[in-house]
Design an enzyme around this catalytic site. Structure first.
Site, PDB file in Angstrom:
ATOM      1  N   GLN A 284      -4.989 -13.141 -12.087  1.00 51.27           N
ATOM      2  CA  GLN A 284      -4.938 -11.983 -12.981  1.00 51.27           C
ATOM      3  C   GLN A 284      -3.533 -11.734 -13.521  1.00 51.27           C
ATOM      4  OE1 GLN A 284      -6.319  -9.102  -9.825  1.00 51.27           O
ATOM      5  NE2 GLN A 284      -4.904  -7.718 -10.838  1.00 51.27           N
TER       6      GLN A 284
ATOM      7  N   LEU B  85       0.819  -1.220   0.000  1.00 54.76           N
ATOM      8  CA  LEU B  85       0.000   0.000   0.000  1.00 54.76           C
ATOM      9  C   LEU B  85       0.850   1.266   0.000  1.00 54.76           C
ATOM     10  CD1 LEU B  85      -2.730  -1.138   2.566  1.00 54.76           C
ATOM     11  CD2 LEU B  85      -2.756  -1.338   0.070  1.00 54.76           C
ATOM     12  N   HIS B  86       0.320   2.291  -0.656  1.00 51.26           N
ATOM     13  CA  HIS B  86       0.981   3.605  -0.721  1.00 51.26           C
ATOM     14  C   HIS B  86      -0.094   4.682  -0.627  1.00 51.26           C
ATOM     15  CE1 HIS B  86      -0.491   3.523  -4.804  1.00 51.26           C
ATOM     16  NE2 HIS B  86       0.206   2.433  -5.067  1.00 51.26           N
TER      17      HIS B  86
ATOM     18  N   ARG C 100       4.422  -0.814  -8.207  1.00 49.39           N
ATOM     19  CA  ARG C 100       5.536  -1.226  -9.066  1.00 49.39           C
ATOM     20  C   ARG C 100       6.671  -0.208  -9.071  1.00 49.39           C
ATOM     21  NH1 ARG C 100       3.807  -5.272 -13.059  1.00 49.39           N
ATOM     22  NH2 ARG C 100       1.657  -5.731 -12.591  1.00 49.39           N
TER      23      ARG C 100
ATOM     24  N   LEU D 145       1.387   7.214  -8.647  1.00 55.05           N
ATOM     25  CA  LEU D 145       1.811   6.265  -7.612  1.00 55.05           C
ATOM     26  C   LEU D 145       1.388   4.854  -7.999  1.00 55.05           C
ATOM     27  CD1 LEU D 145       1.122   7.991  -4.163  1.00 55.05           C
ATOM     28  CD2 LEU D 145       3.037   8.266  -5.737  1.00 55.05           C
TER      29      LEU D 145
ATOM     30  N   GLU E 156      -8.580   5.820 -10.662  1.00 53.49           N
ATOM     31  CA  GLU E 156      -8.615   6.116 -12.100  1.00 53.49           C
ATOM     32  C   GLU E 156      -7.298   5.784 -12.779  1.00 53.49           C
ATOM     33  OE1 GLU E 156      -9.916  10.143 -12.642  1.00 53.49           O
ATOM     34  OE2 GLU E 156     -12.017   9.591 -12.310  1.00 53.49           O
ATOM     35  N   LYS E 157      -6.263   5.512 -12.006  1.00 52.81           N
ATOM     36  CA  LYS E 157      -4.986   5.149 -12.637  1.00 52.81           C
ATOM     37  C   LYS E 157      -5.190   3.877 -13.479  1.00 52.81           C
ATOM     38  CE  LYS E 157      -0.533   3.381 -11.936  1.00 52.81           C
ATOM     39  NZ  LYS E 157      -0.865   1.959 -11.745  1.00 52.81           N
ATOM     40  N   ASP E 158      -5.950   2.934 -12.941  1.00 50.08           N
ATOM     41  CA  ASP E 158      -6.298   1.725 -13.698  1.00 50.08           C
ATOM     42  C   ASP E 158      -7.644   1.972 -14.356  1.00 50.08           C
ATOM     43  OD1 ASP E 158      -4.048  -0.061 -12.868  1.00 50.08           O
ATOM     44  OD2 ASP E 158      -4.872   0.378 -10.898  1.00 50.08           O
TER      45      ASP E 158
ATOM     46  N   HIS F 233      -3.419   4.335  -2.439  1.00 46.60           N
ATOM     47  CA  HIS F 233      -4.434   3.509  -1.778  1.00 46.60           C
ATOM     48  C   HIS F 233      -5.099   4.291  -0.633  1.00 46.60           C
ATOM     49  CE1 HIS F 233      -1.691   0.240  -3.394  1.00 46.60           C
ATOM     50  NE2 HIS F 233      -2.856  -0.111  -3.881  1.00 46.60           N
TER      51      HIS F 233
HETATM   52  O1  PAF Z   1      -6.057  -2.847  -8.837  1.00 48.23           O
HETATM   53  C1  PAF Z   1      -5.742  -3.835  -8.135  1.00 48.23           C
HETATM   54  O2  PAF Z   1      -4.970  -3.709  -7.175  1.00 48.23           O
HETATM   55  C2  PAF Z   1      -6.301  -5.207  -8.477  1.00 48.23           C
HETATM   56  O3  PAF Z   1      -6.433  -5.370  -9.845  1.00 48.23           O
HETATM   57  C3  PAF Z   1      -7.629  -5.495  -7.755  1.00 48.23           C
HETATM   58  C4  PAF Z   1      -8.743  -4.551  -8.186  1.00 48.23           C
HETATM   59  C5  PAF Z   1      -7.444  -5.396  -6.240  1.00 48.23           C
HETATM   60  C6  PAF Z   1      -8.072  -6.929  -8.077  1.00 48.23           C
HETATM   61  O4  PAF Z   1      -7.120  -7.859  -7.689  1.00 48.23           O
END
Ligand code: PAF
Length: 279
Positions: A61, A33-34, A188, A185, A149-151, A37
């Site tokens: 995933q 976490l950063h 990775r 942020l 929104e980064k993802d 999050h």
């Molecule tokens: O964005 C993430 O950290 C992951 O893809 C998630 C949504 C927790 C699902 O594993």
């Protein structure tokens, strides 16, 4: 904050909370976490009376076993950061067997939105995300769930799956948090060497320059090509750089309201992603 490891224990908590009329918010994460999050956690202020943060590095995933094994992990540090931030009732950290018990054979499959951008070179990635997010939303009994929104593609797919499967939860999008040099942020980022971390700031700056060119009326292909060249000169291997309609994730031929630039590029072996709205 309590650390909960099992679905049964989580279920007991959320059943009790719902009976008390509490509103439950969840932040699904893969840990490490950063502050990005923590922004998701804080975004639930005033919207949920109970907050759950889940930490689960979801094997289904990842299509690259090395990426999965190298994904940074550290539950103690995660718990410490959440305690420091405050306001989190439960850190839900199931293990693999708890999430995918023996015999598990079901998937939530996405069609269409998963074959572009991050889905194009990571087949099955978004099916893995959709499956675990569906499980986490059901397990947590959440009324509201925050996603960054980064993802952006992930956020769009999750909004779609919640609508398509009639899941009784609202999705709260949270703007990307950036370092002072503009780098979004990400867990990775910790894997970047000192030099690569400095170079990484070229990613957001090249995107901004591309947006400025598009807003100034430069054609889309020229603007994207200049951006690709800038990134390649800074050492990036560009996987994709696309202008898309943000709702449908279909290619856009013109920049305008509802369009967004999306990029994924590898630097020093680390895959970074970012996106910015054109207007
Ligand atoms: O964005 C993430 O950290 C992951 O893809 C998630 C949504 C927790 C699902 O594993």
């Amino acid at each position: 904050m309590d650390i909960v490891r099992t679905r049964t224990e989580l279920h007991q908590r959320v059943t009790h909370w719902h009976a008390q009329g509490e509103k439950i918010g969840v932040v699904p994460t893969m840990g490490s976490l950063h502050n990005g999050h923590m922004a998701l956690v804080r975004a639930l202020d005033g919207k949920a009376t109970r907050r759950i943060v889940s930490v689960f590095v979801n094997p289904i995933q990842f299509n690259n076993p090395e990426d999965f094994s190298l994904y940074p992990r550290g539950l103690e540090a995660d718990a410490a950061l959440l305690e420091q931030t405050g306001g989190v009732d439960v850190l839900y950290a199931p293990d693999e067997n708890e999430m995918y018990p023996q015999g598990f054979c079901t998937r939530v499959l996405i069609s269409g939105m998963d074959t572009v951008l991050c889905g194009a070179d990571r087949p099955g990635h978004f099916d893995g995300v959709a499956t675990v997010v569906t499980k986490l939303l059901l397990q947590s009994g959440a009324d509201i769930a925050a996603f960054g929104e980064k993802d952006y593609q992930q956020l769009g797919i999750i909004r779609r799956l919640v609508a398509d499967l009639d899941l009784p939860v609202s999705i709260l999008p949270v703007p990307t948090v950036r370092d002072p040099d503009g780098l979004a942020l990400s867990s990775r980022n910790r894997r970047l060497s000192v030099t690569a971390r400095q170079q990484a700031a070229t990613l957001p700056s090249a995107l901004k320059a591309c947006l400025a060119a598009l807003r100034a009326g430069q054609p889309v292909p020229t603007s994207l090509e200049t951006c690709r060249t800038t990134l390649a000169s800074a050492g990036f291997d560009v996987h994709y750089l696309d202008l898309m309609h943000e709702d449908t994730l279909k290619p856009a031929t013109q920049a305008g309201p509802g369009t967004r630039l999306f990029v994924a590029a590898t630097l020093d072996g680390i895959r970074l992603i970012d996106n910015m709205p054109t207007l």
